[in-house]
Design a protein around this motif. Structure first.
Motif, PDB file in Angstrom:
ATOM      1  N   ASN A  95       0.812  -1.222   0.000  1.00  0.00           N
ATOM      2  CA  ASN A  95       0.000   0.000   0.000  1.00  0.00           C
ATOM      3  C   ASN A  95       0.843   1.269   0.000  1.00  0.00           C
ATOM      4  O   ASN A  95       0.486   2.263  -0.640  1.00  0.00           O
ATOM      5  CB  ASN A  95      -0.956  -0.028   1.188  1.00  0.00           C
ATOM      6  N   HIS A  98       2.006   1.938  -3.427  1.00  0.00           N
ATOM      7  CA  HIS A  98       0.945   2.479  -4.283  1.00  0.00           C
ATOM      8  C   HIS A  98       0.801   3.991  -4.110  1.00  0.00           C
ATOM      9  O   HIS A  98       0.010   4.615  -4.824  1.00  0.00           O
ATOM     10  CB  HIS A  98      -0.396   1.825  -3.952  1.00  0.00           C
ATOM     11  N   ASN A 130       1.839  -1.545 -10.301  1.00  0.00           N
ATOM     12  CA  ASN A 130       1.132  -0.259 -10.282  1.00  0.00           C
ATOM     13  C   ASN A 130       0.765   0.216 -11.681  1.00  0.00           C
ATOM     14  O   ASN A 130      -0.345   0.702 -11.906  1.00  0.00           O
ATOM     15  CB  ASN A 130       1.990   0.809  -9.607  1.00  0.00           C
ATOM     16  N   HIS A 134      -2.570  -2.316 -12.918  1.00  0.00           N
ATOM     17  CA  HIS A 134      -3.690  -1.452 -12.560  1.00  0.00           C
ATOM     18  C   HIS A 134      -4.189  -0.605 -13.728  1.00  0.00           C
ATOM     19  O   HIS A 134      -5.332  -0.147 -13.707  1.00  0.00           O
ATOM     20  CB  HIS A 134      -3.320  -0.569 -11.363  1.00  0.00           C
ATOM     21  N   HIS A 308     -10.026  -1.484  -3.925  1.00  0.00           N
ATOM     22  CA  HIS A 308      -8.615  -1.184  -4.185  1.00  0.00           C
ATOM     23  C   HIS A 308      -8.385  -0.901  -5.664  1.00  0.00           C
ATOM     24  O   HIS A 308      -7.632   0.015  -6.024  1.00  0.00           O
ATOM     25  CB  HIS A 308      -7.730  -2.343  -3.727  1.00  0.00           C
ATOM     26  N   HIS A 309      -9.041  -1.662  -6.538  1.00  0.00           N
ATOM     27  CA  HIS A 309      -8.840  -1.435  -7.966  1.00  0.00           C
ATOM     28  C   HIS A 309      -9.522  -0.164  -8.437  1.00  0.00           C
ATOM     29  O   HIS A 309      -9.055   0.477  -9.389  1.00  0.00           O
ATOM     30  CB  HIS A 309      -9.301  -2.649  -8.773  1.00  0.00           C
ATOM     31  N   PRO A 312      -6.749   2.740  -6.109  1.00  0.00           N
ATOM     32  CA  PRO A 312      -5.509   2.122  -5.618  1.00  0.00           C
ATOM     33  C   PRO A 312      -4.634   3.026  -4.770  1.00  0.00           C
ATOM     34  O   PRO A 312      -3.797   2.531  -4.007  1.00  0.00           O
ATOM     35  CB  PRO A 312      -4.788   1.715  -6.908  1.00  0.00           C
TER      36      PRO A 312
END
Length: 386
Positions: A95, A98, A130, A134, A308-309, A312
């Motif tokens: 995290n 990110h 990342n 993503h 989260h997606h 993010p």
């Protein structure tokens, strides 16, 4: 927030009306803006508390393993070190890298300075995860995390004879997951495809080798030597903690991306993709794991993989608050919200691995006009549909 608009059509969830899709995007943008505006002291306190707990567990675990000739000390030390490594990888490393805590402007908790307790260097992981994953979530041919280049997870991926063995090597990957990811992050396939130069590959391989040596030396040489007479049980304890952490990370990540009702997409889906369409793809391409607060923390809040997606770079402790609102939006728009307990998502994920180990046959997968693959796999997670 609109409440009376008609839901998306069940027949083509990947290609809804453009106006409806952008309306969805605006709602999700407003939800994001609310959280950004509300970030503050409570969030900072949360992440610093997790860091303190993680470091306390690691210090306690290392100290106990230093005297681990005594079986109770070995058990306590191994358990504490396992928790420490899990927290560091899942709730902290993943995290922080990110950029979820960059807004604190604290160089000690920043995506540009954090180097995690993992074999893969942070910079290599940020590129493959990342950026590539993503951005191109579940797009066959663009998202390398869709099977990590060795697993076939969609009928749009060409079948090769070695895929028949994927249930076996998928299971073997779990205990050595960090080393598999380190090799994956080198992007050797990009070299063979001409997308990465040999020089760049060798440079990255050198950096990964240095990181891997440091990781192995710390856990399997330095601390065992410091343990003196307890060197062997200390080494076994570190190996056990790393293996348990790897299996857990593998389980959480696979259950968040590969249950049977999670959709995959062709590259056609990316053509002129709008913000609303990107949000839609994230919802359709992710799955949640249901559980209590402890499970959420130990998964790095990736049990809220859908949230989260969608967001993010928002603080992970906010996902639990966002989840009911995202779910309500999905219900109202007639979108699938794939969720279920860990055992169900785990069974569904293995159903997908087994199904796509064999060549695709008629009826196992199809693509609608929106460039989405819709499969029917065994033991699906719960799908909420309005």
């Amino acid at each position: 927030m609109p409440t009376t608009a008609a839901p998306f059509s069940d027949a083509a969830p990947a290609a809804p009306d453009a106006d409806r899709t952008e309306q969805l995007g605006r709602e999700l943008d407003r939800l994001r803006a609310e959280v950004v505006a509300a970030r503050g002291a409570d969030d900072a306190r949360y992440i610093r508390t997790v860091i303190a707990v993680q470091r306390g567990c690691e210090a306690g675990g290392r100290a106990a393993l230093a005297v681990s000739l005594f079986p109770p000390a070995w058990l306590a030390g191994t358990a504490l070190l396992t928790v420490a490594k899990t927290l560091e990888n899942m709730e902290l490393g993943h995290n922080v890298l990110h950029g979820q805590w960059d807004w604190l402007a604290d160089p000690a908790i920043h995506s540009t300075t954090w180097e995690w307790d993992f074999a893969s260097p942070a910079d290599a992981w940020k590129r493959t995860h990342n950026h590539l994953h993503h951005t191109y979530t579940n797009v066959v041919g663009r998202d390398r995390d869709l099977g990590y280049t060795i697993l076939r997870m969609s009928p749009h991926q060409p079948w090769r004879p070695f895929h028949a063995l994927q249930p076996f090597y998928a299971a073997l990957l779990a205990p050595v997951f960090e080393w598999g990811i380190a090799l994956y992050d080198l992007e050797a396939d990009a070299v063979t495809q001409g997308r990465k130069s040999v020089r760049a590959f060798l440079r990255d391989a050198s950096g990964t080798a240095r990181k891997a040596v440091r990781q192995a030396a710390k856990d399997y040489v330095l601390f065992p030597l410091l343990a003196g007479p307890s060197a062997l049980p200390c080494l076994v304890g570190a190996l056990t903690a790393n293996t348990a952490r790897n299996i857990w990370a593998h389980t959480v990540i696979f259950c968040g991306h590969f249950p049977g009702e999670v959709q995959t997409f062709t590259e056609e889906r990316l053509a002129d993709e709008t913000r609303g369409e990107w949000y839609l793809r994230q919802i359709q391409g992710s799955a949640n794991i249901e559980g209590g607060p402890l499970l959420h923390v130990l998964t790095g809040n990736l049990s809220h993989q859908i949230e989260h997606h969608l967001y993010p770079d928002l603080p992970s402790n906010r996902y639990a608050q966002l989840a009911p609102r995202v779910r309500e939006i999905c219900d109202r728009y007639g979108l699938p919200y794939v969720t279920g307990p860990l055992w169900r998502q785990y069974a569904s994920m293995w159903g997908r691995v087994l199904r796509h180990a064999l060549p695709s046959h008629a009826g196992l997968g199809s693509r609608d006009d929106g460039g989405v693959e819709r499969t029917v796999d065994d033991a699906p997670g719960e799908v909420r549909q309005a």
